[in-house]
Design a protein around this motif. Sequence first.
Motif, short mmCIF file in Angstrom:
data_model
loop_
_atom_site.label_atom_id
_atom_site.label_comp_id
_atom_site.label_asym_id
_atom_site.label_seq_id
_atom_site.Cartn_x
_atom_site.Cartn_y
_atom_site.Cartn_z
N LEU A 180 -8.38 3.61 13.57
CA LEU A 180 -8.26 2.35 12.84
C LEU A 180 -9.59 1.98 12.21
CD1 LEU A 180 -6.60 -0.09 11.98
CD2 LEU A 180 -7.05 -1.12 14.22
N ASP A 181 -10.68 2.17 12.93
CA ASP A 181 -12.00 1.94 12.35
C ASP A 181 -12.20 2.79 11.09
OD1 ASP A 181 -12.69 0.15 14.32
OD2 ASP A 181 -14.00 1.53 15.42
N CYS A 182 -11.76 4.03 11.15
CA CYS A 182 -11.90 4.93 10.00
C CYS A 182 -11.08 4.43 8.81
CB CYS A 182 -11.47 6.34 10.37
SG CYS A 182 -12.62 7.21 11.46
N LEU A 183 -9.88 3.92 9.08
CA LEU A 183 -9.05 3.36 8.01
C LEU A 183 -9.75 2.19 7.33
CD1 LEU A 183 -5.47 3.41 9.61
CD2 LEU A 183 -6.24 4.74 7.64
N VAL A 184 -10.35 1.33 8.14
CA VAL A 184 -11.05 0.17 7.59
C VAL A 184 -12.27 0.61 6.78
CG1 VAL A 184 -12.34 -1.93 8.17
CG2 VAL A 184 -10.23 -1.38 9.40
N GLU A 185 -13.01 1.56 7.30
CA GLU A 185 -14.19 2.05 6.57
C GLU A 185 -13.79 2.77 5.28
OE1 GLU A 185 -17.45 1.51 6.85
OE2 GLU A 185 -16.77 0.03 8.31
N ASP A 186 -12.66 3.48 5.33
CA ASP A 186 -12.17 4.14 4.12
C ASP A 186 -11.83 3.11 3.04
OD1 ASP A 186 -12.45 6.62 5.26
OD2 ASP A 186 -10.32 6.87 5.74
N PHE A 187 -11.28 1.97 3.48
CA PHE A 187 -10.98 0.90 2.52
C PHE A 187 -12.26 0.40 1.87
CE2 PHE A 187 -11.16 -3.75 2.02
CZ PHE A 187 -10.36 -3.88 0.89
N VAL A 188 -13.29 0.16 2.68
CA VAL A 188 -14.57 -0.32 2.14
C VAL A 188 -15.15 0.70 1.17
CG1 VAL A 188 -16.92 -1.02 2.71
CG2 VAL A 188 -15.03 -1.75 4.16
N SER A 189 -15.08 1.96 1.52
CA SER A 189 -15.59 3.01 0.64
C SER A 189 -14.83 3.04 -0.68
CB SER A 189 -15.48 4.38 1.33
OG SER A 189 -16.29 4.43 2.48
N ALA A 190 -13.51 2.87 -0.60
CA ALA A 190 -12.69 2.85 -1.82
C ALA A 190 -13.04 1.64 -2.69
CB ALA A 190 -11.21 2.82 -1.45
N LEU A 191 -13.33 0.53 -2.04
CA LEU A 191 -13.72 -0.68 -2.77
C LEU A 191 -15.06 -0.47 -3.46
CD1 LEU A 191 -12.67 -3.60 -3.20
CD2 LEU A 191 -14.05 -4.28 -1.23
N GLU A 192 -15.99 0.15 -2.74
CA GLU A 192 -17.32 0.40 -3.30
C GLU A 192 -17.29 1.37 -4.47
OE1 GLU A 192 -20.31 -0.17 0.52
OE2 GLU A 192 -19.31 1.76 0.24
N SER A 193 -16.43 2.37 -4.37
CA SER A 193 -16.37 3.40 -5.42
C SER A 193 -15.33 3.09 -6.50
CB SER A 193 -16.05 4.76 -4.79
OG SER A 193 -14.80 4.73 -4.11
N ASN A 194 -14.71 1.90 -6.38
CA ASN A 194 -13.70 1.48 -7.35
C ASN A 194 -12.53 2.46 -7.40
OD1 ASN A 194 -12.72 -0.41 -9.20
ND2 ASN A 194 -13.56 0.70 -10.96
N VAL A 198 0.85 -1.19 0.00
CA VAL A 198 0.00 0.00 0.00
C VAL A 198 0.88 1.24 0.00
CG1 VAL A 198 -1.83 -1.24 1.23
CG2 VAL A 198 -0.18 0.13 2.54
N SER A 199 0.26 2.41 -0.07
CA SER A 199 1.02 3.66 -0.13
C SER A 199 1.78 3.91 1.17
CB SER A 199 0.07 4.83 -0.38
OG SER A 199 -0.78 5.03 0.75
N LYS A 200 2.81 4.73 1.08
CA LYS A 200 3.60 5.08 2.26
C LYS A 200 2.72 5.76 3.31
CE LYS A 200 7.57 5.71 4.50
NZ LYS A 200 7.16 6.56 5.62
N ASP A 201 1.78 6.55 2.86
CA ASP A 201 0.88 7.23 3.79
C ASP A 201 0.06 6.22 4.59
OD1 ASP A 201 -0.58 9.62 4.81
OD2 ASP A 201 -2.26 8.70 3.75
N LEU A 202 -0.46 5.20 3.92
CA LEU A 202 -1.23 4.17 4.63
C LEU A 202 -0.33 3.35 5.54
CD1 LEU A 202 -3.74 2.83 1.93
CD2 LEU A 202 -4.28 4.10 4.02
N LEU A 217 -9.63 2.07 -5.31
CA LEU A 217 -8.62 1.48 -4.44
C LEU A 217 -7.24 2.10 -4.66
CD1 LEU A 217 -9.55 -2.32 -4.47
CD2 LEU A 217 -9.62 -0.77 -2.51
N GLU A 218 -6.82 2.19 -5.91
CA GLU A 218 -5.48 2.72 -6.19
C GLU A 218 -5.37 4.19 -5.79
OE1 GLU A 218 -4.77 1.78 -10.31
OE2 GLU A 218 -3.73 -0.07 -9.76
N LYS A 219 -6.41 4.95 -6.04
CA LYS A 219 -6.41 6.36 -5.67
C LYS A 219 -6.32 6.53 -4.16
CE LYS A 219 -9.01 10.65 -6.38
NZ LYS A 219 -10.24 11.25 -6.98
N SER A 220 -6.85 5.53 -3.43
CA SER A 220 -6.84 5.59 -1.97
C SER A 220 -5.59 4.97 -1.37
CB SER A 220 -8.08 4.87 -1.42
OG SER A 220 -9.27 5.50 -1.87
N GLY A 221 -4.69 4.48 -2.22
CA GLY A 221 -3.41 3.97 -1.74
C GLY A 221 -3.32 2.47 -1.63
N TYR A 222 -4.36 1.74 -2.08
CA TYR A 222 -4.35 0.28 -2.00
C TYR A 222 -3.98 -0.34 -3.34
CZ TYR A 222 -6.61 0.57 2.56
OH TYR A 222 -6.89 0.83 3.88
#
Length: 303
Positions: A171-185, A153-157, A187-192
């Motif tokens: 940490l909960d927010c990080l996990v939810e951000d991942f789910v949001s990135a997955l839902e909105s397609n 993942v990105s250095k920031d993550l 992932l790469e923009k979000s650092g995954y």
Amino acid sequence: MSTVAKLQRTILVTGGNKGIGFEVIKKLIKQPSSINNDLILLGSRDLKRGEDALSQLGSPTNVHLLQLDTLSKESISFATNEIKQKYGGQLDVLINNAGIAPTDDSIEEARKTLATNYYGVKLLNDNLIPFLRDHGRVINVASGIGPIVLGYVSKDLQDKYTSTTLTSEQLDCLVEDFVSALESNNLEKSGYTTEFPYLAYGVSKMALIALTRIEAQQCCDTRKIFVYSVCPGYCATDINKHGPGARSAELGADSILHVVNTSDHELKNGAFYRDGAELEPICMDEAKIQGFIKLMKDLSASK
């Protein structure tokens, strides 16, 4: 005097009816210190499967069945009350072994995986850590995929997941951000990375390792409670359909039992272990990363 009062330790193993959890219990009841001494709670989502597991173990009197589904808040609440009512609200070791892997890369499977492997463990720990006696310990069964995904993942993550000041809420927010990135397609923009099949499984274990460090710090600040995460290794279980190249569940159980039985003076609170050796939170070994990507793709293709 009650039966529980005579016992040396009370140990709960979630997902104890099969696989690695079953092997952990099987080994525990064979240890000299456990025979007719430790009380072992075999956590099982399905009562019938739990009863079958007890029969396979020979129905030892010091192993009791506890219905527990870490995907269900109601089940966690019921199990918490049962431990309080039947066992005096006292535990010495909590082994969070239960977990699932997604069957595909859908949002629904991702949410279910995170709800079980991360949020369910977190809720169970919130409920049961207050039951732990001094020098009690929590073992969160994670996976080597966590550090591997974190290495991609990105250095920031990476900085956020490994920060020594990371809070449970963050940490909960990080996990939810991942789910949001997955839902909105996104992932790469979000650092995954998008290279890993079943990425949600890796993120769930990555988050669990981070949660372990947070819980260890919280417990260290208030009580003599120790929290560790453990990689049992790539073991032949139902999760991977007993895939080729996997080691035995017995060896995975040994990796867990090392942190159950080793003196807390010889372990680092909050650390991540496999086979008695501490692992780094981020894996930068390109050979391991590529090998794991191939393994996950092979598993994905076989489903």
